[in-house]
Structures are given as structure tokens and as C-alpha cells.
Design a protein around this motif. Structure first.
Motif, PDB file in Angstrom:
ATOM      1  N   ASP A  58       0.868  -1.174   0.000  1.00  0.00           N
ATOM      2  CA  ASP A  58       0.000   0.000   0.000  1.00  0.00           C
ATOM      3  C   ASP A  58       0.908   1.228   0.000  1.00  0.00           C
ATOM      4  N   LEU A  59       0.945   1.950  -1.105  1.00  0.00           N
ATOM      5  CA  LEU A  59       1.851   3.109  -1.187  1.00  0.00           C
ATOM      6  C   LEU A  59       1.506   4.180  -0.163  1.00  0.00           C
ATOM      7  N   ARG A  60       0.221   4.319   0.169  1.00  0.00           N
ATOM      8  CA  ARG A  60      -0.138   5.295   1.216  1.00  0.00           C
ATOM      9  C   ARG A  60       0.561   4.928   2.519  1.00  0.00           C
ATOM     10  N   GLY A  61       0.488   3.660   2.879  1.00  0.00           N
ATOM     11  CA  GLY A  61       1.138   3.203   4.111  1.00  0.00           C
ATOM     12  C   GLY A  61       2.650   3.350   4.038  1.00  0.00           C
ATOM     13  N   ARG A  62       3.209   3.058   2.870  1.00  0.00           N
ATOM     14  CA  ARG A  62       4.657   3.147   2.689  1.00  0.00           C
ATOM     15  C   ARG A  62       5.144   4.564   2.922  1.00  0.00           C
ATOM     16  N   PHE A  63       4.354   5.535   2.476  1.00  0.00           N
ATOM     17  CA  PHE A  63       4.753   6.930   2.589  1.00  0.00           C
ATOM     18  C   PHE A  63       4.255   7.579   3.880  1.00  0.00           C
ATOM     19  N   GLY A  64       3.595   6.800   4.741  1.00  0.00           N
ATOM     20  CA  GLY A  64       3.096   7.361   5.994  1.00  0.00           C
ATOM     21  C   GLY A  64       1.905   8.281   5.800  1.00  0.00           C
ATOM     22  N   LEU A  65       1.171   8.116   4.700  1.00  0.00           N
ATOM     23  CA  LEU A  65      -0.026   8.923   4.467  1.00  0.00           C
ATOM     24  C   LEU A  65      -1.217   8.234   5.125  1.00  0.00           C
ATOM     25  N   PRO A  66      -2.269   8.987   5.461  1.00  0.00           N
ATOM     26  CA  PRO A  66      -3.434   8.348   6.080  1.00  0.00           C
ATOM     27  C   PRO A  66      -4.091   7.350   5.120  1.00  0.00           C
ATOM     28  N   GLU A  67      -4.561   6.232   5.676  1.00  0.00           N
ATOM     29  CA  GLU A  67      -5.257   5.248   4.841  1.00  0.00           C
ATOM     30  C   GLU A  67      -6.580   5.831   4.387  1.00  0.00           C
ATOM     31  N   SER A  68      -7.075   5.320   3.266  1.00  0.00           N
ATOM     32  CA  SER A  68      -8.381   5.768   2.800  1.00  0.00           C
ATOM     33  C   SER A  68      -9.159   4.558   2.328  1.00  0.00           C
ATOM     34  N   ASP A  69     -10.472   4.731   2.238  1.00  0.00           N
ATOM     35  CA  ASP A  69     -11.275   3.658   1.675  1.00  0.00           C
ATOM     36  C   ASP A  69     -10.955   3.585   0.195  1.00  0.00           C
ATOM     37  N   LEU A  70     -10.663   2.376  -0.265  1.00  0.00           N
ATOM     38  CA  LEU A  70     -10.312   2.215  -1.671  1.00  0.00           C
ATOM     39  C   LEU A  70     -11.590   2.151  -2.491  1.00  0.00           C
ATOM     40  N   GLY A  71     -11.747   3.088  -3.387  1.00  0.00           N
ATOM     41  CA  GLY A  71     -12.938   3.133  -4.231  1.00  0.00           C
ATOM     42  C   GLY A  71     -12.788   2.217  -5.430  1.00  0.00           C
ATOM     43  N   GLU A  72     -13.758   2.302  -6.322  1.00  0.00           N
ATOM     44  CA  GLU A  72     -13.720   1.427  -7.494  1.00  0.00           C
ATOM     45  C   GLU A  72     -12.644   1.840  -8.487  1.00  0.00           C
ATOM     46  N   ASN A  73     -12.066   3.030  -8.326  1.00  0.00           N
ATOM     47  CA  ASN A  73     -10.969   3.453  -9.198  1.00  0.00           C
ATOM     48  C   ASN A  73      -9.609   2.959  -8.723  1.00  0.00           C
ATOM     49  N   ALA A  74      -9.553   2.381  -7.506  1.00  0.00           N
ATOM     50  CA  ALA A  74      -8.273   1.903  -6.970  1.00  0.00           C
ATOM     51  C   ALA A  74      -7.698   0.843  -7.899  1.00  0.00           C
ATOM     52  N   ARG A  75      -6.380   0.857  -8.028  1.00  0.00           N
ATOM     53  CA  ARG A  75      -5.684  -0.078  -8.909  1.00  0.00           C
ATOM     54  C   ARG A  75      -4.453  -0.628  -8.218  1.00  0.00           C
ATOM     55  N   ILE A  76      -3.975  -1.753  -8.740  1.00  0.00           N
ATOM     56  CA  ILE A  76      -2.682  -2.280  -8.333  1.00  0.00           C
ATOM     57  C   ILE A  76      -1.766  -2.127  -9.543  1.00  0.00           C
ATOM     58  N   ILE A  77      -0.728  -1.318  -9.383  1.00  0.00           N
ATOM     59  CA  ILE A  77       0.249  -1.141 -10.456  1.00  0.00           C
ATOM     60  C   ILE A  77       1.370  -2.144 -10.204  1.00  0.00           C
ATOM     61  N   ILE A  78       1.561  -3.063 -11.142  1.00  0.00           N
ATOM     62  CA  ILE A  78       2.620  -4.059 -11.008  1.00  0.00           C
ATOM     63  C   ILE A  78       3.883  -3.481 -11.641  1.00  0.00           C
ATOM     64  N   VAL A  79       4.933  -3.313 -10.826  1.00  0.00           N
ATOM     65  CA  VAL A  79       6.187  -2.755 -11.312  1.00  0.00           C
ATOM     66  C   VAL A  79       7.292  -3.801 -11.182  1.00  0.00           C
ATOM     67  N   ALA A  80       8.318  -3.618 -11.981  1.00  0.00           N
ATOM     68  CA  ALA A  80       9.499  -4.478 -11.889  1.00  0.00           C
ATOM     69  C   ALA A  80      10.591  -3.674 -11.199  1.00  0.00           C
ATOM     70  N   ALA A  81      11.062  -4.189 -10.073  1.00  0.00           N
ATOM     71  CA  ALA A  81      12.129  -3.519  -9.331  1.00  0.00           C
ATOM     72  C   ALA A  81      13.186  -4.554  -8.984  1.00  0.00           C
ATOM     73  N   ASN A  82      14.365  -4.397  -9.539  1.00  0.00           N
ATOM     74  CA  ASN A  82      15.471  -5.318  -9.253  1.00  0.00           C
ATOM     75  C   ASN A  82      15.072  -6.784  -9.433  1.00  0.00           C
ATOM     76  N   ASP A  83      14.583  -7.146 -10.595  1.00  0.00           N
ATOM     77  CA  ASP A  83      14.191  -8.527 -10.927  1.00  0.00           C
ATOM     78  C   ASP A  83      13.040  -9.052 -10.076  1.00  0.00           C
ATOM     79  N   LEU A  84      12.332  -8.183  -9.403  1.00  0.00           N
ATOM     80  CA  LEU A  84      11.208  -8.597  -8.569  1.00  0.00           C
ATOM     81  C   LEU A  84       9.978  -7.829  -9.028  1.00  0.00           C
ATOM     82  N   GLU A  85       8.860  -8.532  -9.160  1.00  0.00           N
ATOM     83  CA  GLU A  85       7.614  -7.840  -9.476  1.00  0.00           C
ATOM     84  C   GLU A  85       6.877  -7.558  -8.180  1.00  0.00           C
ATOM     85  N   VAL A  86       6.430  -6.316  -8.029  1.00  0.00           N
ATOM     86  CA  VAL A  86       5.731  -5.877  -6.832  1.00  0.00           C
ATOM     87  C   VAL A  86       4.513  -5.084  -7.258  1.00  0.00           C
TER      88      VAL A  86
END
Length: 153
Positions: A58-86
Motif C-alpha cells: 500500500d503506497l499510502r502506508g509506505r509513505f506514511g499517508l493516512p489510509e483511505s477507503d479504496l474506491g472502485e478506481n483503486a488499482r494495483i500497479i505491477i512494477v518491476a524492481a530489481n528482478d522482482l515484481e511488486v
């Protein structure tokens, strides 16, 4: 001459962020996430995406931002970082834009409550629109990558 960079734009709260297109594998709708014990709070768990187990942050949690209710627009962006998909949970993933390298400035110490080490820069897209560019190698630091690799096994 300024180089052009394609960036996927996503939001967390009212702020717009960008990740370079070549680092993004896919953007998925929010799906059920399997919680994994003994992980940092911002690691929400893992998903099974076409037979591949991918850790989700959860990028909000990672950055110390307040959590929010995830609406229908919420997405999971799959990125490649150092040979690992996250997967990164974001409020929405809007569009792809071209950013010119000469419009990117070093990030200030804190942007929208997020420390500069997580950011690679701030791009001025127009007179009124700024785009905060993520530094993926810092968003996922080495110790966390090792932890996440173990989740994927």
C-alpha cells in the motif's frame, strides 16, 4: 536536447505521481489480497496474478499517508524492481503522459508529506500541474526487497 520520458500517472489522495512506463508491467483492478503474517504494516500481502505470486504494497502506508477507503478506481500497479515484481495499491491510475527531462527538478525535502528519498524528481507538466516522480529503488529498499522475494517463493 531534452529527452522525452513516458510516465504512468496515478493518484494518492489529491497528489499526482508518476512511474516510468518501462518499469510498469501491468495495471490491475483491485483483487483479493492474501495477508502474510510478520510483514511491515504497509505490505498488504500477496496476489496470484496469472499464476505468479506478487507481493502487494500500500503506497499510502509506505509513505506514511493516512489510509483511505479504496474506491472502485483503486488499482494495483505491477512494477518491476530489481528482478522482482511488486504491486503498488494506488487510489487511481489515470493516464500515460510524456514528460520532458528538462522539466524535471530535484524534489524538495518533503512533498505532500513524503520524504525526498522516495522521489526522483518533480516534473512541471503545465503551469498548474506538477507530477511527483517515484524513485523505485528507494520505495523498495534492499532489506524489504529480500523480505518480499521470500513472500513470492
Amino acid at each position: 536536447m531534452a529527452e522525452e520520458m513516458k510516465v504512468i500517472v496515478f493518484t494518492l489522495g489529491k497528489e499526482e505521481y508518476g512511474i516510468e512506463v518501462d518499469k510498469v508491467r501491468t495495471i490491475e483492478r483491485l483483487t483479493s489480497i492474501t495477508r502474510v503474517p510478520k510483514t511491515p504494516e504497509f505490505v498488504k500481502g500477496v496476489i496470484n496474478l496469472r499464476g505468479v505470486v506478487i507481493p502487494v504494497i500500500d503506497l499510502r502506508g509506505r509513505f506514511g499517508l493516512p489510509e483511505s477507503d479504496l474506491g472502485e478506481n483503486a488499482r494495483i500497479i505491477i512494477v518491476a524492481a530489481n528482478d522482482l515484481e511488486v504491486g503498488f495499491i494506488v487510489d487511481s491510475a489515470n493516464d500515460v503522459i510524456d514528460v520532458m527531462s528538462d522539466t524535471i527538478e530535484s524534489p524538495p525535502e518533503v512533498v505532500g508529506g513524503i520524504r525526498a528519498k522516495y522521489l526522483s524528481g518533480v516534473a512541471k507538466v503545465s503551469e498548474t500541474r506538477l507530477l511527483i516522480l517515484l524513485n523505485l529503488s528507494e520505495v523498495l529498499n534492499r532489506g524489504e526487497i529480500i523480505q518480499l522475494e521470500q513472500l513470492g517463493e
